[in-house]
Write a protein that holds these residues in place. Structure first.
Motif, PDB file in Angstrom:
ATOM      1  N   UNK A  75      49.947  34.319   2.065  1.00  9.93           N
ATOM      2  CA  UNK A  75      48.889  35.318   1.972  1.00  9.93           C
ATOM      3  C   UNK A  75      49.464  36.711   1.834  1.00  9.93           C
ATOM      4  N   UNK A  76      48.596  37.707   1.969  1.00  4.72           N
ATOM      5  CA  UNK A  76      49.005  39.099   1.844  1.00  4.72           C
ATOM      6  C   UNK A  76      49.334  39.682   3.210  1.00  4.72           C
ATOM      7  N   UNK A  77      50.399  40.461   3.254  1.00  2.00           N
ATOM      8  CA  UNK A  77      50.780  41.173   4.466  1.00  2.00           C
ATOM      9  C   UNK A  77      51.479  42.462   4.065  1.00  2.00           C
ATOM     10  N   UNK A  78      51.602  43.385   4.995  1.00  8.29           N
ATOM     11  CA  UNK A  78      52.146  44.700   4.639  1.00  8.29           C
ATOM     12  C   UNK A  78      53.342  45.073   5.498  1.00  8.29           C
ATOM     13  N   UNK A  79      54.105  46.028   4.958  1.00 10.17           N
ATOM     14  CA  UNK A  79      55.135  46.723   5.714  1.00 10.17           C
ATOM     15  C   UNK A  79      55.164  48.160   5.201  1.00 10.17           C
ATOM     16  N   UNK A  80      56.159  48.913   5.583  1.00 10.08           N
ATOM     17  CA  UNK A  80      56.201  50.330   5.174  1.00 10.08           C
ATOM     18  C   UNK A  80      56.390  50.513   3.673  1.00 10.08           C
ATOM     19  N   UNK A  81      56.720  49.449   2.938  1.00 10.98           N
ATOM     20  CA  UNK A  81      56.951  49.545   1.493  1.00 10.98           C
ATOM     21  C   UNK A  81      55.737  49.127   0.671  1.00 10.98           C
ATOM     22  N   UNK A  82      54.681  48.637   1.317  1.00 11.17           N
ATOM     23  CA  UNK A  82      53.481  48.239   0.592  1.00 11.17           C
ATOM     24  C   UNK A  82      52.929  46.915   1.077  1.00 11.17           C
ATOM     25  N   UNK A  83      52.035  46.367   0.255  1.00 11.91           N
ATOM     26  CA  UNK A  83      51.413  45.070   0.536  1.00 11.91           C
ATOM     27  C   UNK A  83      52.080  44.020  -0.331  1.00 11.91           C
ATOM     28  N   UNK A  84      52.373  42.849   0.262  1.00  4.40           N
ATOM     29  CA  UNK A  84      53.163  41.822  -0.405  1.00  4.40           C
ATOM     30  C   UNK A  84      52.484  40.469  -0.302  1.00  4.40           C
ATOM     31  N   UNK A  85      52.757  39.619  -1.313  1.00  6.38           N
ATOM     32  CA  UNK A  85      52.269  38.247  -1.287  1.00  6.38           C
ATOM     33  C   UNK A  85      53.378  37.342  -0.756  1.00  6.38           C
ATOM     34  N   UNK A  86      53.088  36.701   0.374  1.00  6.04           N
ATOM     35  CA  UNK A  86      54.035  35.803   1.024  1.00  6.04           C
ATOM     36  C   UNK A  86      53.599  34.370   0.750  1.00  6.04           C
ATOM     37  N   UNK A  87      54.560  33.537   0.363  1.00  8.69           N
ATOM     38  CA  UNK A  87      54.290  32.114   0.165  1.00  8.69           C
ATOM     39  C   UNK A  87      55.391  31.322   0.852  1.00  8.69           C
ATOM     40  N   UNK A  88      54.978  30.392   1.686  1.00 11.91           N
ATOM     41  CA  UNK A  88      55.923  29.564   2.452  1.00 11.91           C
ATOM     42  C   UNK A  88      56.904  30.415   3.260  1.00 11.91           C
ATOM     43  N   UNK A  89      56.394  31.506   3.823  1.00 12.84           N
ATOM     44  CA  UNK A  89      57.191  32.320   4.728  1.00 12.84           C
ATOM     45  C   UNK A  89      58.046  33.398   4.111  1.00 12.84           C
ATOM     46  N   UNK A  90      58.088  33.489   2.777  1.00  7.88           N
ATOM     47  CA  UNK A  90      58.926  34.496   2.126  1.00  7.88           C
ATOM     48  C   UNK A  90      58.135  35.233   1.055  1.00  7.88           C
ATOM     49  N   UNK A  91      58.490  36.484   0.796  1.00  8.25           N
ATOM     50  CA  UNK A  91      57.822  37.220  -0.278  1.00  8.25           C
ATOM     51  C   UNK A  91      58.123  36.521  -1.593  1.00  8.25           C
TER      52      UNK A  91
END
Length: 199
Positions: A75-91
Motif C-alpha cells: 500500500x501507500x506510506x510516507x516518509x520525509x521524501x514523499x509518499x511511496x507504494x510498498x509491495x511485499x514490504x519494500x518500495x
C-alpha cells in the motif's frame, strides 16, 4: 542378503528425506536471519522515531512494523521524501498506476505519488481523471490522452455516453465515450438539435 539390501535402501531413503527436511528448516532459518539482519541495519526506530515506517539499508527501502520488516505490507506510506507504494514490504520503484489509501486514489509513478500529474490514468476498474496526482471524482468534461478525446463523468470515462459535450474548443459529438471526429449529422442536447460536421 536381499533383506539386508532392502533395509539399506530404506535407511538410505530416510536419510535422504531427513536431509531434505533439514535443508528446508535451514532455509527458513536463513530467511528469518535475513529479516532480522535487514531490520537490524534499518534500526529499531524509523525516521519518525517510532518502530513503524520506512527505513533504508544496503538492501533497499523497507516497511518496518514494530521494529521488524513487514513482508506482508502492501500500500501507500510516507516518509520525509514523499509518499511511496510498498509491495511485499519494500518500495516498488517499478510501479506506475493508481493506488488507494485512506485519503483517496493516487497516481503513482516509479513507486512514488506524482503530485504534478494531471490527466487520465487506468487500473482494473477503468480510466480515471487525475488532478495534481489525485483522482478527482467530481470532474466532468472532455479530456485527451494518447488514444483520443474522452468524455469523463464523475471522474471516470463514461464509455456508455453518446451525445454532445463541450470544452474550451467548442461542442463535440461523443460516441461510446470518445469524440467521433468522423461524425457528420444531427445531434441533440438540452439546447436543441444541431448539425455536426467532423465531430
Amino acid at each position: 542378503v536381499a533383506g539386508n539390501s532392502n533395509a539399506e535402501n530404506s535407511e538410505s531413503e530416510i536419510t535422504q528425506e531427513e536431509q531434505i527436511l533439514a535443508e528446508a528448516a535451514s532455509n527458513q532459518d536463513n530467511a528469518a536471519d535475513e529479516q532480522g539482519h535487514i531490520a537490524e541495519e534499518a534500526g529499531t526506530e524509523t525516521e519518525n522515531g517510532q518502530n513503524t515506517g520506512l527505513a533504508a539499508n544496503a538492501y533497499g527501502w523497507w516497511y518496518i512494523q514494530n521494529g521488524k520488516v513487514d513482508f506482508n505490507a502492501t500500500g501507500l506510506t510516507s516518509n520525509e521524501y514523499g509518499w511511496w507504494y510498498v509491495q511485499n514490504g519494500t518500495i516498488d520503484f517499478k510501479t506506475t498506476g493508481l493506488a488507494a489509501n485512506e485519503y483517496g486514489w493516487w497516481y503513482v509513478k516509479n513507486g512514488q505519488i506524482d503530485f504534478t500529474y494531471t490527466g487520465l490514468a487506468s487500473n482494473d476498474q477503468g480510466w480515471f481523471m487525475v488532478v495534481n496526482g489525485m483522482v478527482d471524482f467530481g470532474y466532468t468534461g472532455l479530456v485527451a490522452n494518447e488514444y483520443g478525446w474522452w468524455y469523463v463523468q464523475s471522474g471516470t470515462i463514461d464509455f456508455g455516453y453518446t451525445g454532445l459535450a463541450a470544452n474550451e474548443y467548442g461542442w463535440w459529438y461523443v460516441e461510446g465515450g470518445k469524440i467521433n471526429f468522423n461524425y457528420t449529422g444531427l445531434a441533440a442536447n438540452e439546447y436543441g438539435w444541431w448539425r455536426v460536421e467532423g465531430g
